[in-house]
Write an enzyme that holds these catalytic residues in place. Structure first.
Site, mmCIF file in Angstrom:
data_model
loop_
_atom_site.group_PDB
_atom_site.id
_atom_site.type_symbol
_atom_site.label_atom_id
_atom_site.label_comp_id
_atom_site.label_asym_id
_atom_site.label_seq_id
_atom_site.Cartn_x
_atom_site.Cartn_y
_atom_site.Cartn_z
ATOM 1 N N ALA A 115 0.836 -1.206 0.000
ATOM 2 C CA ALA A 115 0.000 0.000 0.000
ATOM 3 C C ALA A 115 0.868 1.252 0.000
ATOM 4 O O ALA A 115 0.596 2.215 -0.736
ATOM 5 C CB ALA A 115 -0.924 -0.022 1.228
ATOM 6 N N VAL A 116 1.924 1.284 0.815
ATOM 7 C CA VAL A 116 2.817 2.447 0.849
ATOM 8 C C VAL A 116 3.722 2.448 -0.383
ATOM 9 O O VAL A 116 3.969 3.498 -0.991
ATOM 10 C CB VAL A 116 3.665 2.457 2.144
ATOM 11 C CG1 VAL A 116 4.687 3.588 2.124
ATOM 12 C CG2 VAL A 116 2.761 2.591 3.372
ATOM 13 N N ARG A 176 7.252 -13.565 -3.820
ATOM 14 C CA ARG A 176 5.900 -13.696 -4.412
ATOM 15 C C ARG A 176 5.673 -12.721 -5.549
ATOM 16 O O ARG A 176 4.906 -12.986 -6.461
ATOM 17 C CB ARG A 176 4.817 -13.426 -3.340
ATOM 18 C CG ARG A 176 4.734 -14.403 -2.220
ATOM 19 C CD ARG A 176 3.655 -13.962 -1.213
ATOM 20 N NE ARG A 176 4.023 -12.756 -0.467
ATOM 21 C CZ ARG A 176 4.750 -12.752 0.644
ATOM 22 N NH1 ARG A 176 5.163 -13.885 1.153
ATOM 23 N NH2 ARG A 176 5.064 -11.622 1.270
ATOM 24 N N ARG A 213 12.695 4.150 14.929
ATOM 25 C CA ARG A 213 12.179 5.487 15.257
ATOM 26 C C ARG A 213 12.646 6.031 16.598
ATOM 27 O O ARG A 213 12.745 7.239 16.769
ATOM 28 C CB ARG A 213 10.646 5.472 15.235
ATOM 29 C CG ARG A 213 10.085 5.405 13.836
ATOM 30 C CD ARG A 213 8.576 5.533 13.885
ATOM 31 N NE ARG A 213 7.981 5.143 12.620
ATOM 32 C CZ ARG A 213 6.835 4.486 12.520
ATOM 33 N NH1 ARG A 213 6.156 4.153 13.601
ATOM 34 N NH2 ARG A 213 6.352 4.182 11.332
ATOM 35 N N CYS A 222 2.163 7.086 11.144
ATOM 36 C CA CYS A 222 1.219 7.885 10.344
ATOM 37 C C CYS A 222 0.300 8.753 11.211
ATOM 38 O O CYS A 222 0.057 9.927 10.890
ATOM 39 C CB CYS A 222 0.398 6.972 9.438
ATOM 40 S SG CYS A 222 -0.284 5.529 10.249
ATOM 41 N N GLN A 280 -8.936 5.460 12.625
ATOM 42 C CA GLN A 280 -7.920 5.056 11.651
ATOM 43 C C GLN A 280 -8.467 4.129 10.569
ATOM 44 O O GLN A 280 -9.198 3.177 10.847
ATOM 45 C CB GLN A 280 -6.735 4.407 12.381
ATOM 46 C CG GLN A 280 -6.049 5.407 13.295
ATOM 47 C CD GLN A 280 -4.780 4.904 13.943
ATOM 48 O OE1 GLN A 280 -4.545 5.204 15.111
ATOM 49 N NE2 GLN A 280 -3.951 4.168 13.227
ATOM 50 N N SER A 285 -6.404 1.311 5.343
ATOM 51 C CA SER A 285 -5.149 1.412 4.586
ATOM 52 C C SER A 285 -3.939 1.498 5.510
ATOM 53 O O SER A 285 -2.840 1.122 5.115
ATOM 54 C CB SER A 285 -5.189 2.626 3.659
ATOM 55 O OG SER A 285 -5.529 3.780 4.407
ATOM 56 N N LYS A 336 3.274 5.100 20.423
ATOM 57 C CA LYS A 336 4.077 5.729 19.352
ATOM 58 C C LYS A 336 3.730 7.210 19.226
ATOM 59 O O LYS A 336 4.614 8.058 19.109
ATOM 60 C CB LYS A 336 3.799 5.040 18.006
ATOM 61 C CG LYS A 336 4.467 3.688 17.860
ATOM 62 C CD LYS A 336 4.020 3.024 16.554
ATOM 63 C CE LYS A 336 4.469 1.584 16.504
ATOM 64 N NZ LYS A 336 3.918 0.863 15.337
ATOM 65 N N ARG A 374 -9.577 1.730 15.192
ATOM 66 C CA ARG A 374 -9.670 1.392 13.764
ATOM 67 C C ARG A 374 -11.134 1.516 13.335
ATOM 68 O O ARG A 374 -12.021 0.935 13.983
ATOM 69 C CB ARG A 374 -9.173 -0.046 13.591
ATOM 70 C CG ARG A 374 -8.966 -0.501 12.194
ATOM 71 C CD ARG A 374 -7.775 0.091 11.540
ATOM 72 N NE ARG A 374 -6.495 -0.455 11.954
ATOM 73 C CZ ARG A 374 -5.327 0.047 11.547
ATOM 74 N NH1 ARG A 374 -5.270 1.084 10.735
ATOM 75 N NH2 ARG A 374 -4.193 -0.480 11.960
ATOM 76 N N HIS A 415 -6.756 8.747 7.671
ATOM 77 C CA HIS A 415 -7.040 8.748 9.104
ATOM 78 C C HIS A 415 -7.684 10.075 9.514
ATOM 79 O O HIS A 415 -7.353 11.132 8.965
ATOM 80 C CB HIS A 415 -5.742 8.623 9.917
ATOM 81 C CG HIS A 415 -5.095 7.273 9.863
ATOM 82 N ND1 HIS A 415 -5.657 6.167 9.269
ATOM 83 C CD2 HIS A 415 -3.892 6.855 10.364
ATOM 84 C CE1 HIS A 415 -4.841 5.137 9.407
ATOM 85 N NE2 HIS A 415 -3.766 5.520 10.046
#
Ligand SMILES: NC(=O)c1ccc[n+]([C@@H]2O[C@H](COP(=O)([O-])OP(=O)(O)OC[C@H]3O[C@@H](n4cnc5c(N)ncnc54)[C@H](OP(=O)(O)O)[C@@H]3O)[C@@H](O)[C@H]2O)c1
Length: 344
Positions: free
Chosen positions: A21-22, A47, A107, A136, A163, A166, A221, A243, A250
């Site tokens: 996705a990113v 894959r 991080r 994010c 959130q 994705s 985080k 979520r 988001h």
């Protein structure tokens, strides 16, 4: 040891996790922002080897990530998960690449800058190893708050996230689509990617909970990364991360308290001229930030700016933001960091 070879003005760029996705948004951002790329190399798992992905009108082959993938690479954009970053980012750095890592692997490493270009671009200065892209939800919450913090220090903030699928990757987006179809058709659907039924439901963020604090990893985080990026551990922060069944982008409700009194008009003025954000604040039409409006867009939408009436001192503001976390929350922020690395 990272290389001290200077970065070319048009470097070889590789994306690790290009099919995710990113990853596909990283390709899109490089193209949309006309990033000077002498060659784009795409890697993913075995894959995906043999697939191609479009870039600047060409079909670029995807190859399997190996330890040899970084020869001659100037910038390596990583988006294949923490364990891949932990293993391969140091290999890429030793091979001479500057790594911009989307995972949480580095991080909180004091030797690795954690960067939002609108906030702390100076943290990159001279860095020739690994640079971390923040979480994010952190990026989307704090990019609009930074210009406020600069004029009237934020002492406390409370965030509640909504959130999107994705944020958990391409497979979670597919699970939301599938679960919704199944629910509408009256079929049973067993979730495979996320821990709970997703269609017409919401649930506490699917990350591990610390038994001592009761906070989940996503919440932790947001707290720790904000302290690091703002270079201010004294800000009191709490977060609830949830979520919701939104496909992309988001949303975050934020309440923050400043050092001195502050008005909604002042915050509106600040947001109007701040980089990376866009004011969407129309009480007349009841039109405020929505994830559908933020999806596929670069700026973080900011609105519902109002005095927080729970603080009679006039020092607190409530607002609501939406941001495409695949873009500003991940790929766009990473490509902005890569832009800062280019020789001037
Ligand atoms: N989604 C977000 O909004 C977001 C935001 C900020 C940060 N991040 C971080 O970015 C990273 C990627 O997230 P995502 O959402 O893009 O996940 P995703 O959609 O699941 O994509 C994962 C990517 O990693 C690749 N991959 C998996 N195993 C691999 C292996 N053994 N070797 C090489 N490549 C491998 C996958 O390749 P195949 O297709 O071949 O399996 C795919 O390209 C994660 O660290 C995540 O925490 C994500």
């Amino acid at each position: 040891m990272p290389s001290d070879r200077p970065l070319a003005s048009s470097p070889v760029v590789t994306i690790v996790g290009a099919t995710g996705a990113v990853g596909v948004e990283l390709i899109h951002c490089l193209e949309a922002r006309r990033f000077p790329v002498s060659e784009l190399r795409l890697t993913a798992s075995a894959r995906s080897a043999g697939r191609t992905l479009p870039f600047n009108g060409r079909a670029v082959p995807v190859s399997e990530l190996t330890e040899e993938s970084f020869r001659g690479v100037g910038i390596a954009l990583f988006s294949a998960g923490g364990s891949i970053s932990k293993r391969f980012a140091p290999i890429a750095a030793r091979a001479g690449a500057v790594v911009v890592d989307n995972s949480s692997a580095f991080r909180m490493d004091p030797a690795v800058p954690l960067v939002v270009p609108e906030i702390n671009p100076q943290a990159i200065a001279g860095q020739r190893g690994i640079i971390a892209n923040p979480n994010c939800s952190t990026i989307i919450a704090i990019t609009p708050l930074w210009p406020v913090h600069r004029v009237n220090r934020i002492r406390r903030m409370i965030v509640a996230t909504y959130q999107a699928a994705s944020g958990a990757g391409a497979a979670a987006m597919e699970e939301l689509r599938e679960a919704t179809r199944a629910q509408l058709e009256g079929r049973a659907f067993a979730p495979k990617v996320l821990p709970h039924p997703y269609a017409f439901n919401l649930f506490s963020h699917n990350s591990k909970i610390d038994p001592e604090s009761g906070y989940n990893e996503e919440e932790t985080k947001v707290i720790r990364e904000t302290h690091r990026i703002f270079a201010d551990d004294s800000i009191r922060i709490s977060a609830t991360c949830v979520r919701v069944p939104v496909l992309r982008a988001h949303s975050i409700a934020i309440h923050f308290e400043c050092e001195r009194p502050i008005t909604p008009a002042e915050v509106r003025d600040i947001v109007q001229t701040a980089p990376g954000v866009k004011l969407v604040d129309d009480p007349q039409r009841n039109y405020f930030p929505m994830p559908l409006d933020a999806s596929g867009k670069d700026p973080i939408l900011v609105g519902r700016i109002r005095q927080d009436v729970s603080d009679p001192s006039g020092r607190s503001i409530a607002l609501f933001v939406c941001g495409d976390q695949l873009l500003k929350g991940a790929a766009l922020n990473a490509v902005q960091i890569a832009e800062l690395l280019l020789p001037r």
